[in-house]
Design a protein around this motif. Structure first.
Motif, mmCIF file in Angstrom:
data_model
loop_
_atom_site.group_PDB
_atom_site.id
_atom_site.type_symbol
_atom_site.label_atom_id
_atom_site.label_comp_id
_atom_site.label_asym_id
_atom_site.label_seq_id
_atom_site.Cartn_x
_atom_site.Cartn_y
_atom_site.Cartn_z
ATOM 1 N N ASP A 7 1.123 -1.144 0.049
ATOM 2 C CA ASP A 7 -0.012 0.051 0.056
ATOM 3 C C ASP A 7 0.948 1.228 0.062
ATOM 4 O O ASP A 7 1.264 1.902 1.096
ATOM 5 C CB ASP A 7 -0.899 -0.188 1.160
ATOM 6 C CG ASP A 7 -1.876 1.349 1.379
ATOM 7 O OD1 ASP A 7 -1.797 1.843 0.339
ATOM 8 O OD2 ASP A 7 -2.610 1.129 2.184
ATOM 9 N N PHE A 8 1.210 1.657 -1.300
ATOM 10 C CA PHE A 8 2.265 2.741 -1.329
ATOM 11 C C PHE A 8 1.767 4.302 -0.661
ATOM 12 O O PHE A 8 2.470 4.897 -0.320
ATOM 13 C CB PHE A 8 2.901 3.000 -2.708
ATOM 14 C CG PHE A 8 3.551 1.789 -3.211
ATOM 15 C CD1 PHE A 8 4.573 1.231 -2.648
ATOM 16 C CD2 PHE A 8 3.136 1.304 -4.385
ATOM 17 C CE1 PHE A 8 5.430 0.359 -3.055
ATOM 18 C CE2 PHE A 8 3.874 0.088 -4.880
ATOM 19 C CZ PHE A 8 5.053 -0.211 -4.156
ATOM 20 N N GLY A 9 0.396 3.983 -0.651
ATOM 21 C CA GLY A 9 -0.239 5.171 -0.203
ATOM 22 C C GLY A 9 -0.020 5.573 1.223
ATOM 23 O O GLY A 9 -0.229 6.475 1.873
ATOM 24 N N ALA A 10 0.434 4.469 1.751
ATOM 25 C CA ALA A 10 0.700 4.574 3.347
ATOM 26 C C ALA A 10 2.105 5.242 3.746
ATOM 27 O O ALA A 10 2.704 5.493 4.944
ATOM 28 C CB ALA A 10 0.635 3.087 4.066
ATOM 29 N N CYS B 73 -4.184 -11.690 14.250
ATOM 30 C CA CYS B 73 -4.747 -11.035 13.192
ATOM 31 C C CYS B 73 -3.863 -11.396 11.823
ATOM 32 O O CYS B 73 -3.563 -10.586 11.027
ATOM 33 C CB CYS B 73 -4.874 -9.648 13.383
ATOM 34 S SG CYS B 73 -3.637 -8.807 13.854
ATOM 35 N N LEU B 74 -3.412 -12.690 11.767
ATOM 36 C CA LEU B 74 -2.632 -13.062 10.719
ATOM 37 C C LEU B 74 -2.977 -13.952 9.886
ATOM 38 O O LEU B 74 -3.305 -15.321 10.241
ATOM 39 C CB LEU B 74 -1.168 -13.226 11.489
ATOM 40 C CG LEU B 74 0.116 -13.628 10.113
ATOM 41 C CD1 LEU B 74 0.235 -12.125 9.256
ATOM 42 C CD2 LEU B 74 1.234 -13.543 10.930
ATOM 43 N N ASP B 75 -3.506 -13.704 8.845
ATOM 44 C CA ASP B 75 -4.014 -14.742 7.782
ATOM 45 C C ASP B 75 -3.151 -14.467 6.282
ATOM 46 O O ASP B 75 -3.587 -13.558 5.788
ATOM 47 C CB ASP B 75 -5.262 -14.650 7.494
ATOM 48 C CG ASP B 75 -6.038 -15.568 6.602
ATOM 49 O OD1 ASP B 75 -5.232 -16.419 5.806
ATOM 50 O OD2 ASP B 75 -7.142 -15.936 6.369
ATOM 51 N N ILE B 76 -2.182 -15.201 6.152
ATOM 52 C CA ILE B 76 -1.625 -14.931 4.862
ATOM 53 C C ILE B 76 -2.308 -15.052 3.460
ATOM 54 O O ILE B 76 -1.777 -14.533 2.469
ATOM 55 C CB ILE B 76 -0.343 -16.035 4.611
ATOM 56 C CG1 ILE B 76 -0.785 -17.010 4.135
ATOM 57 C CG2 ILE B 76 0.475 -15.803 5.956
ATOM 58 C CD1 ILE B 76 0.458 -18.120 3.828
ATOM 59 N N HIS B 77 -3.520 -15.587 3.563
ATOM 60 C CA HIS B 77 -4.461 -15.724 2.210
ATOM 61 C C HIS B 77 -5.560 -14.458 2.255
ATOM 62 O O HIS B 77 -6.470 -14.624 1.390
ATOM 63 C CB HIS B 77 -5.144 -16.933 2.316
ATOM 64 C CG HIS B 77 -4.267 -18.105 2.284
ATOM 65 N ND1 HIS B 77 -4.106 -18.901 3.637
ATOM 66 C CD2 HIS B 77 -3.584 -18.816 1.508
ATOM 67 C CE1 HIS B 77 -3.428 -19.812 3.472
ATOM 68 N NE2 HIS B 77 -2.803 -19.640 2.252
ATOM 69 N N ASP B 78 -5.436 -13.469 3.160
ATOM 70 C CA ASP B 78 -6.162 -12.337 3.129
ATOM 71 C C ASP B 78 -5.709 -11.146 2.608
ATOM 72 O O ASP B 78 -4.613 -10.475 3.315
ATOM 73 C CB ASP B 78 -6.919 -12.201 4.555
ATOM 74 C CG ASP B 78 -8.015 -11.082 4.751
ATOM 75 O OD1 ASP B 78 -8.166 -10.378 3.545
ATOM 76 O OD2 ASP B 78 -8.446 -11.155 5.532
ATOM 77 N N VAL C 46 -5.304 -8.201 5.187
ATOM 78 C CA VAL C 46 -4.211 -8.454 6.136
ATOM 79 C C VAL C 46 -2.749 -8.247 5.696
ATOM 80 O O VAL C 46 -1.978 -7.497 6.216
ATOM 81 C CB VAL C 46 -4.250 -9.869 6.448
ATOM 82 C CG1 VAL C 46 -2.709 -10.330 7.489
ATOM 83 C CG2 VAL C 46 -5.343 -10.268 7.339
ATOM 84 N N ILE C 47 -2.772 -8.331 4.206
ATOM 85 C CA ILE C 47 -1.541 -7.955 3.726
ATOM 86 C C ILE C 47 -1.471 -6.461 3.780
ATOM 87 O O ILE C 47 -0.395 -5.883 3.772
ATOM 88 C CB ILE C 47 -1.432 -8.578 2.192
ATOM 89 C CG1 ILE C 47 -1.446 -10.028 2.102
ATOM 90 C CG2 ILE C 47 -0.153 -7.919 1.372
ATOM 91 C CD1 ILE C 47 -1.710 -10.756 1.053
ATOM 92 N N ALA C 48 -2.406 -5.819 3.176
ATOM 93 C CA ALA C 48 -2.432 -4.428 3.153
ATOM 94 C C ALA C 48 -2.053 -3.672 4.790
ATOM 95 O O ALA C 48 -1.536 -2.727 4.655
ATOM 96 C CB ALA C 48 -3.840 -3.796 2.976
ATOM 97 N N ASP C 49 -2.587 -4.519 5.663
ATOM 98 C CA ASP C 49 -2.506 -4.009 7.112
ATOM 99 C C ASP C 49 -1.060 -3.954 7.451
ATOM 100 O O ASP C 49 -0.311 -3.486 8.181
ATOM 101 C CB ASP C 49 -3.315 -4.826 7.964
ATOM 102 C CG ASP C 49 -3.071 -4.172 9.574
ATOM 103 O OD1 ASP C 49 -2.943 -2.946 9.886
ATOM 104 O OD2 ASP C 49 -2.986 -5.382 10.382
ATOM 105 N N TYR C 50 -0.448 -5.108 7.041
ATOM 106 C CA TYR C 50 1.026 -5.397 7.332
ATOM 107 C C TYR C 50 1.787 -4.340 6.720
ATOM 108 O O TYR C 50 2.919 -3.776 7.280
ATOM 109 C CB TYR C 50 1.544 -6.981 6.502
ATOM 110 C CG TYR C 50 2.891 -6.883 6.460
ATOM 111 C CD1 TYR C 50 3.922 -7.321 7.597
ATOM 112 C CD2 TYR C 50 3.594 -6.649 5.164
ATOM 113 C CE1 TYR C 50 5.140 -7.348 7.594
ATOM 114 C CE2 TYR C 50 4.794 -6.877 4.962
ATOM 115 C CZ TYR C 50 5.620 -7.148 6.132
ATOM 116 O OH TYR C 50 7.271 -7.448 5.969
#
Length: 746
Positions: free
Chosen positions: A410-413, A599-604, A607-611
């Motif tokens: 999420d480069f906007g972050a 709150c860690l699900d590698i298929h979501d 979650v990736i965006a939150d990381y």
């Protein structure tokens, strides 16, 4: 006119030449050269919407050749003369002090044989040369071809005789821009001039297809996809999703140019889907001239090249190991081809360079579709400048940029990135992650796990891989496995193996997997991108989330295990540092925090965006880089913008004995040359163990200058009798080599 008057007229109005005479005795005049370069530069300038400014640079770039000193260079009676600075001095004297647009042209002209600098940094030099004050020596260390007002007046008269109808044309008006955008504009204009000058001077004809036939290639791609579908043995649901991704990428290609993202799980065929997008996009937007595929790793470039070569007849590859024929050398320097595959290092470092040879190709990037695969691999401390530059390519130079990855940042972050609003090619892509959940993740993060325990678990499985973060961990784990399993079942994949050796190991693994034979692999991150392997079980040392997801992509890749395979994430037990760098450690620690919070699900994808939001929080580009961009310090920007900061030393190893011996002889005779580096690339290993390298290797020397001085390089050859430092299973093992033991020779 009398004969004596004619002779006097000839003496007072000499002909000024641009080049020495060629083998036929023909000598190009400065008028001819300036005219040709100006026309070429204007042609190239149209691509970046600066044709008049590019023409101006071309017409004045060799103004300094209207000098006695430079003509003496051509006849062999002088040397060390800088003619490039003189066109900049002339523009300073006539236009640049009042008109900002001319300042950019002056800076570009001054640099076309040296290094791009800002106009402000050149000012004292331009002023003193014009007035003939101080030393005649320029910043390049050479003498100015013209020095003082009298010499400039004579040069103006000569120029006006050659171009009696010359008049200034109205330059393009530029909008107010940031320092980063100003620097990119300067490099683009610099590219037009350098390419025009080099092209006019080389006199070489490049016989290559330069038109992108998008419609024809699209038909070829669709036929190829039909063949793949007919022969696929992958899970039917996976094939259905691959078809959907392919079709939706094509549909998205009908949109107008801009910034796009392609966010999709691994294994859905992004390589061909991206090509579908690009070809449809070029067909729908007629101004787009070429497709550039930018990849982070050499293994990826080689794999993508093999895939695309089945479809595209003319591919230009530009990376450190590309094999370039003599006739293609000019094309690689210019990037004048419809389809280009290159690396992130080549692409981005060129955009931040200030050297003529690096910048020559930049204007060719305009009006291109640029496909960045594995976009998450860009260094965090260069991310802001990189994303802003990509946005500028779209906004100012007619490009379309696609950031493609399974783990979309999420480069906007990022604190320094405003208005990050890309168009997602698969807006409903989250459903693909859910449908393709082929791996069950087991987190073993409560306490560190001994590598012996990982080895014991691997020995109970037949098709398994363990990926660790450090080469020493890989070596320890592999040595443990060697004590309990036959050699033919074990494979080692790290950068301790030279590229040719790694390719051979990957081929051997694929062959055993295809035959259903036992296969246990120990690897570092080099296996995580561009390596199409499929394991039943995977172990991954704790790492940044994108690395863990890449590891999962090598597990149950084709969906044949209906109940899913298992990925175990663990922390290696080690009292020493367990991560290769601070940014890598930060990513791993964020993963652990998210796991602890449940709150860690590698298929979501959410979650990736939150990381990435967590990772980018407070992230900044390298301070020295940011300062250099703000002050438009081109040389410091070039030095600071490095995707790979630590290069180590390079050891040429005897994996291929015939090639090794040939390179050894060449190195003894000619020293290190660019051609030798490229030739040796398949059997070269990079290492940071320099003290050990010096015990077992000899340095290869650069042969410098006419005097034949020799300077040590960072390339080394293994000494005779030390061949055992390179082992058939584990590659370069300098510290474990015993001079009394047997040496292994391939």
């Amino acid at each position: 006119m009398t004969e004596s008057e004619g002779k006097n007229r000839l003496n007072t109005n000499p002909i000024y030449y641009a080049k020495s005479a060629d083998e036929t005795g023909r000598q190009e005049t400065n008028q001819q050269h300036l005219s040709q370069v100006a026309e070429l530069a204007m042609q190239f300038g149209k691509e970046i919407s600066l044709p008049v400014m590019a023409w101006l640079c071309g017409i004045f770039h060799d103004f300094g050749k209207y000098s006695v000193l430079f003509q003496n260079v051509l006849n062999g009676t002088a040397g060390g003369i800088d003619h490039a600075i003189c066109g900049a001095v002339y523009l300073y004297a006539t236009k640049a002090q009042k008109r900002e647009a001319y300042r950019l042209a002056a800076a570009v002209i001054a640099a076309h044989h040296s290094t791009l600098r800002s106009y402000e940094s050149l000012l004292p030099e331009l002023s003193s040369i014009l007035r003939g004050q101080g030393s005649r020596i320029c910043g390049t260390g050479k003498q100015a071809a013209l020095f003082g007002i009298q010499e400039y007046q004579e040069a103006i008269e000569a120029f006006c005789r050659d171009f009696p109808t010359f008049s200034y044309r109205k330059l393009e008006n530029g909008e107010k821009a940031t320092p980063l955008e100003n620097m990119l504009k300067a490099r683009m204009l610099f590219s037009c001039l350098v390419d025009a000058d080099y092209t006019a001077s080389s006199k070489k004809e490049c016989h290559c297809e330069t038109t992108l036939h998008a419609g024809q290639l699209l038909q070829t791609l669709n036929t190829y996809m039909d063949q793949l579908r007919a022969g696929s043995q992958a899970d039917s649901e996976l094939n259905r999703i691959r078809d959907q991704v392919f079709e939706r990428c094509g549909e998205a290609g009908e949109q107008k140019p801009g910034i796009f993202t392609l966010t999709a799980p691994t294994g859905v065929g992004k390589t061909l889907s991206l090509l579908h997008f690009a070809l449809r996009h070029c067909g729908a937007n007629q101004g787009l001239r070429r497709i550039i595929v930018v990849l982070p790793f050499l293994s990826l470039t080689e794999q993508s090249q093999r895939e695309y070569e089945k479809l595209i007849p003319h591919i230009l590859t530009d990376h450190s190991q590309s094999k370039i024929s003599e006739e293609d050398r000019e094309l690689v320097a210019r990037w004048d081809a419809p389809f280009i595959i290159t690396t992130s290092v080549r692409f981005f470092e060129g955009l931040f360079s200030c050297q003529p040879k690096d910048c020559r190709k930049l204007h060719q990037i305009a009006q291109s579709v640029i496909l960045f695969d594995e976009a998450q691999s860009l260094p965090t401390d260069l991310m802001t400048a990189t994303v802003q530059t990509a946005a500028a390519l779209c906004r100012d130079y007619g490009c379309t940029v696609v950031f493609s990855t399974a783990t979309q940042p999420d480069f906007g972050a990022l604190p320094g990135v405003q208005c990050w609003q890309p168009k997602e090619i698969l807006p409903k892509g989250k459903s693909y992650y859910e449908a393709l959940k082929r791996v069950n993740v087991v987190w073993k993060l409560e306490k560190p796990t001994p590598l012996k325990s990982i080895a014991a678990e691997m020995l109970r499985q037949d098709n398994v891989c363990a990926i660790v973060n450090l080469r020493r961990h890989a070596a320890d784990l592999f040595q443990e496995l060697k004590q309990h399993a036959p050699a033919e079942e074990l494979f080692f994949l790290t950068t301790d193996l030279c590229p040719a050796h790694r390719s051979a190991v990957i081929s051997a693994i694929k062959a055993r997997q295809k035959q259903g034979l036992c296969c246990r692999v120990v690897a570092t991150q080099c296996i995580e991108a561009g390596v199409d392997l499929d394991f039943h079980a995977m172990y991954r040392a704790l790492a940044p989330l994108e690395a863990i997801i890449q590891a999962a992509g090598r597990c149950n890749r084709n969906g044949r295990a209906k109940d899913g395979s298992q990925l175990k994430v663990f922390i290696p037990e080690d009292e020493r540092r367990i991560y290769p760098g601070d940014s890598y450690q930060k990513g791993a620690e964020i993963v652990k925090i998210m796991w602890a919070a449940g709150c860690l699900d590698i298929h979501d994808p959410d979650v990736i965006a939150d990381y990435y939001r967590r990772l980018f929080r407070g992230a900044k580009d390298r301070e020295a880089l940011t300062r250099a961009i703000f002050s438009e310090d081109y040389e410091t920007v070039r030095q600071e913008y490095r995707l790979i900061r630590r290069q180590g030393v390079q050891v040429i190893v005897p994996y291929d004995l015939e090639l090794f011996h040939r390179i050894s002889l060449q190195a003894q005779r000619d020293g290190l040359t660019p051609a030798l580096i490229k030739q040796a690339a398949p059997i070269t290993v990079s290492t940071y163990e320099e003290p050990s390298v010096r015990r077992h290797c000899e340095p290869i020397l650069w042969h410098r200058g006419r005097q034949g001085s020799k300077v040590e390089s960072d390339f080394f050859l293994l000494l005779a009798g030390h061949e055992g430092c390179y082992q058939p299973d584990m590659g370069l093992r300098l510290d474990s080599f015993n001079m009394d033991g047997d040496s292994f020779i391939f």
